[in-house]
Design a protein around this motif. Structure first.
Motif, PDB file in Angstrom:
ATOM      1  N   HIS A   3      19.532  50.636 136.019  1.00  0.00           N
ATOM      2  CA  HIS A   3      18.658  50.407 137.068  1.00  0.00           C
ATOM      3  C   HIS A   3      18.714  49.007 137.323  1.00  0.00           C
ATOM      4  CE1 HIS A   3      18.415  54.680 137.909  1.00  0.00           C
ATOM      5  NE2 HIS A   3      17.849  54.564 136.547  1.00  0.00           N
ATOM      6  N   VAL A   4      18.244  48.023 136.545  1.00  0.00           N
ATOM      7  CA  VAL A   4      18.143  46.697 136.407  1.00  0.00           C
ATOM      8  C   VAL A   4      19.381  46.011 136.612  1.00  0.00           C
ATOM      9  CG1 VAL A   4      17.547  44.580 135.241  1.00  0.00           C
ATOM     10  CG2 VAL A   4      16.071  46.622 134.913  1.00  0.00           C
ATOM     11  N   GLU A   6      21.747  47.319 138.415  1.00  0.00           N
ATOM     12  CA  GLU A   6      22.307  47.828 139.701  1.00  0.00           C
ATOM     13  C   GLU A   6      21.578  47.004 140.712  1.00  0.00           C
ATOM     14  OE1 GLU A   6      21.828  51.871 140.046  1.00  0.00           O
ATOM     15  OE2 GLU A   6      23.232  52.768 138.385  1.00  0.00           O
ATOM     16  N   ARG A   7      20.489  46.979 140.285  1.00  0.00           N
ATOM     17  CA  ARG A   7      19.416  46.018 141.306  1.00  0.00           C
ATOM     18  C   ARG A   7      19.849  44.844 141.517  1.00  0.00           C
ATOM     19  NH1 ARG A   7      15.081  43.077 140.980  1.00  0.00           N
ATOM     20  NH2 ARG A   7      13.502  42.802 142.632  1.00  0.00           N
ATOM     21  N   ILE A  10      22.825  44.209 143.582  1.00  0.00           N
ATOM     22  CA  ILE A  10      22.698  44.313 144.875  1.00  0.00           C
ATOM     23  C   ILE A  10      22.204  43.118 145.661  1.00  0.00           C
ATOM     24  CG2 ILE A  10      21.583  45.341 146.749  1.00  0.00           C
ATOM     25  CD1 ILE A  10      21.796  47.963 145.012  1.00  0.00           C
ATOM     26  N   LEU A  11      21.102  42.537 144.470  1.00  0.00           N
ATOM     27  CA  LEU A  11      20.541  41.154 144.891  1.00  0.00           C
ATOM     28  C   LEU A  11      21.378  39.898 144.893  1.00  0.00           C
ATOM     29  CD1 LEU A  11      16.946  41.953 143.887  1.00  0.00           C
ATOM     30  CD2 LEU A  11      17.714  42.201 146.314  1.00  0.00           C
ATOM     31  N   ASP A  21      18.641  36.599 139.497  1.00  0.00           N
ATOM     32  CA  ASP A  21      18.767  37.759 140.226  1.00  0.00           C
ATOM     33  C   ASP A  21      18.098  39.039 139.262  1.00  0.00           C
ATOM     34  OD1 ASP A  21      20.725  36.901 142.163  1.00  0.00           O
ATOM     35  OD2 ASP A  21      22.353  36.730 140.589  1.00  0.00           O
TER      36      ASP A  21
END
Length: 99
Positions: A3-4, A6-7, A10-11, A21
């Protein structure tokens, strides 16, 4: 960790995830990042050819050591639940170092 990442993907601005990031807990942990080639060429970098699992195992081990094997804080820092951290420790055969 998934999840880290993936986030962060995106950022991030561009095709590469930079330290900036990542969540502040990971940035402040002062751990190496994938592709961290400061002071070496790409061929010499230990992070360039690593698999995600190898990188994840190393990140978990380093974070556990930095946080004195506090598994609750390690899980929070890496964005895992404690159960996920324990499962990953079992998967990668990571055991606490006796003091």
């Amino acid at each position: 960790m998934e999840h880290v990442l993936e986030r962060a993907s995106i950022l991030c601005n561009g095709s590469r995830i930079e330290r900036k990031d990542l969540p502040v807990q990971i940035r402040e942990a002062n751990l190496p990042t994938v592709g961290d080639t400061r002071g070496t060429s790409h061929e010499e970098s230990p992070w360039v050819s690593r698999s995600v699992e190898s990188f994840e195992k190393e990140l978990i081990e380093q974070t556990l050591q930095k946080l004195d094997w506090n598994r609750t804080r390690t899980a929070e820092t890496l964005g895992f639940t404690r159960r996920t951290l324990f499962n990953k420790m079992k998967k990668y055969n990571i055991t606490p170092i006796p003091k």
